[in-house]
Design an enzyme around this catalytic site. Structure first.
Site, short mmCIF file in Angstrom:
data_model
loop_
_atom_site.label_atom_id
_atom_site.label_comp_id
_atom_site.label_asym_id
_atom_site.label_seq_id
_atom_site.Cartn_x
_atom_site.Cartn_y
_atom_site.Cartn_z
N CYS A 195 -39.50 -51.88 16.37
CA CYS A 195 -39.06 -51.63 17.77
C CYS A 195 -37.85 -52.45 18.18
O CYS A 195 -36.77 -51.91 18.37
CB CYS A 195 -40.23 -51.92 18.70
SG CYS A 195 -41.62 -50.81 18.43
N LYS A 200 -38.27 -47.73 28.38
CA LYS A 200 -38.80 -48.20 27.09
C LYS A 200 -37.70 -48.92 26.29
O LYS A 200 -37.92 -50.01 25.75
CB LYS A 200 -39.35 -47.00 26.31
CG LYS A 200 -39.76 -47.30 24.88
CD LYS A 200 -40.94 -48.22 24.82
CE LYS A 200 -41.10 -48.82 23.44
NZ LYS A 200 -42.08 -49.87 23.39
#
Ligand code: NAD
Length: 407
Positions: free
Chosen positions: A262, A208
């Site tokens: 993010c 991720k």
């Protein structure tokens, strides 16, 4: 099956609503009472296509409820924020608070899943932490036959298409043991049409982070080119278009910097754990942050050259066609411009109803595109929203940082 989702934001709420739509009994938990009330009224606090309809139906049919506190369930899914602290060190306090909140409700056979983007090793830390609170249960970090199964199940959705991507994207699933992975995959198969790919927790966590660091480095390359071209007197958009004719070159578009929850945050989770090995990732972060400063300077310079009484700023969100202002370069740039000037400032952001507190000044107004175009002498374009395409601006001057004419 009962599912308890902790954190009802951009990730938690769509996940809760999709499980509810599949007929699972879902309890959504959030520490924010306004969010809990909103959802229990079958409404949403997030703008995301189709989400309002899904939440409305799930709540009305009794499959989705919200609460300030968790309860007993078969599965607990943690979707709380993972910001960084002032020194760019990861802040996993919310994960720890969420783990503490679920600990007393854990029962033999439960599955605990972490969806929050997290530094490498966090899933195992949760297992360790829960084991210190629940000494009566066996956890997978130190027991091959655990009572509780723990896995990392990261999200890679695109804001604006979250529901579609939740279902269609491939999903990396990494348990602390292979049995944990298997149980987590069985759960996600309920709604995921993409492939559920098994791995271990640590590799899933790093996957991720790697995805977002990859995006950051690629954007930094385009932004660095824009800085070089500025010095060289070359049009960067033409340059990139020409270079991309090479069959194996695909350079992204330069922007005002990188924002959001993010890409602007997650690479720091790699840098903080592996500072010596992550030089490129760190430099990319610095280039993208510098671009914000560079754009601000360009605007300030123009405002010094000419006494514009009224200016318009087009776009505040961190990328086109969404309402999310978190870590947005456009907000940071606008904030500096506002604090430096007494001019009248018209802000156009079609996706929000009110200006954020940090931009609330008497000389600043959120208005329609038409008003801004009619009133302003200088138009500054910071975000390539669809609403700004094909602008007809014959008289005003424009400072366009997104090449809106060719988006
Ligand atoms: N937004 C995205 O596109 C995206 C994509 C992939 C991964 N992620 C990751 O998913 C995680 C969640 O992101 P988000 O965008 O949904 O955040 P968000 O801020 O939209 O939502 C988080 C929610 O958690 C609640 N919360 C905080 N502490 C809590 C606690 N102890 N108990 C219960 N609720 C609590 C907050 O009130 C908030 O409503 C983050 O780690 C993020 O990096 C986000």
């Amino acid at each position: 099956m009962k599912v308890c989702v902790i954190g009802l934001g951009y990730i938690g709420l769509p996940t809760a609503a999709i499980f509810a739509q599949k007929g699972l009994e879902v309890l959504g938990v959030d520490t924010n009472p306004t969010i809990v009330d909103t959802i229990n009224q079958a409404k949403t606090h997030i703008i995301e296509p189709e989400l309002d309809k899904l939440v409305f139906e799930s709540v009305k049919q009794g499959f989705l409820k919200a609460s300030l506190k968790p309860n007993y369930a078969d599965v607990f899914i943690i979707c709380v924020p993972t910001p960084f602290k002032q020194n760019h060190q990861p802040n996993i306090d919310y994960i720890q608070q969420a783990s503490k909140a679920i600990a007393k409700y854990l029962q033999k056979g439960n599955l605990v899943l972490l969806e929050s983007t997290s530094p490498c090793g966090t899933t195992e830390k949760i297992s360790q932490y829960l084991s210190t609170i629940r000494e009566d249960l066996k956890f997978p970090h130190n027991n091959k036959q655990p009572d509780i199964f723990v896995a990392y199940t990261p999200e890679r959705v695109l804001p604006g298409s979250i529901l579609k991507e939740l279902v269609e994207n491939d999903r990396i699933i990494g348990g602390i043991t292979t049995q944990c992975t298997k149980k987590a995959i069985e759960l996600y198969k309920i709604f995921v049409k993409g492939e559920c790919i098994p791995t271990d927790a640590k590799t899933a966590e790093m996957t991720k982070l790697t995805e977002n660091a990859f995006r950051d480095v690629n954007i930094a390359f385009a932004n660095e080119l824009s800085l070089i071209c500025e010095e060289a007197g070359i049009d960067v958009y033409t340059l990139i278009k020409l270079a991309n004719h090479h069959p194996r070159v695909n350079i992204l578009k330069p922007s005002c910097g990188v924002g959001g929850h993010c890409i602007a945050v997650d690479p720091w989770f790699i840098i903080s754990d592996f500072p010596k090995q992550s030089k490129l990732i760190k430099t990319a972060r610095e280039v993208n942050d510098y671009k914000i400063h560079f754009v601000t300077q360009k605007i300030t310079h123009r405002l010094l050259q000419k006494d514009y009484k009224k200016i318009a700023i087009l776009g505040l969100s961190f990328k086109p066609d969404i309402d999310d202002l978190r870590e947005s370069p456009a907000v940071k740039i606008t904030k500096t411009i506002i604090s430096d000037t007494q001019r009248e400032i018209f802000i156009v952001e079609p996706h929000i109803k009110h200006l954020p507190q940090e931009l609330s000044y008497p000389n600043v107004r959120l208005c329609t595109l038409q008003e801004a175009l009619d009133e302003s002498q200088l138009i500054i374009i910071l975000v390539a929203h669809k609403a700004f395409l094909n602008l007809n601006i014959p008289t005003q001057e424009i400072l366009d940082f997104v090449n809106i004419r060719e988006v």
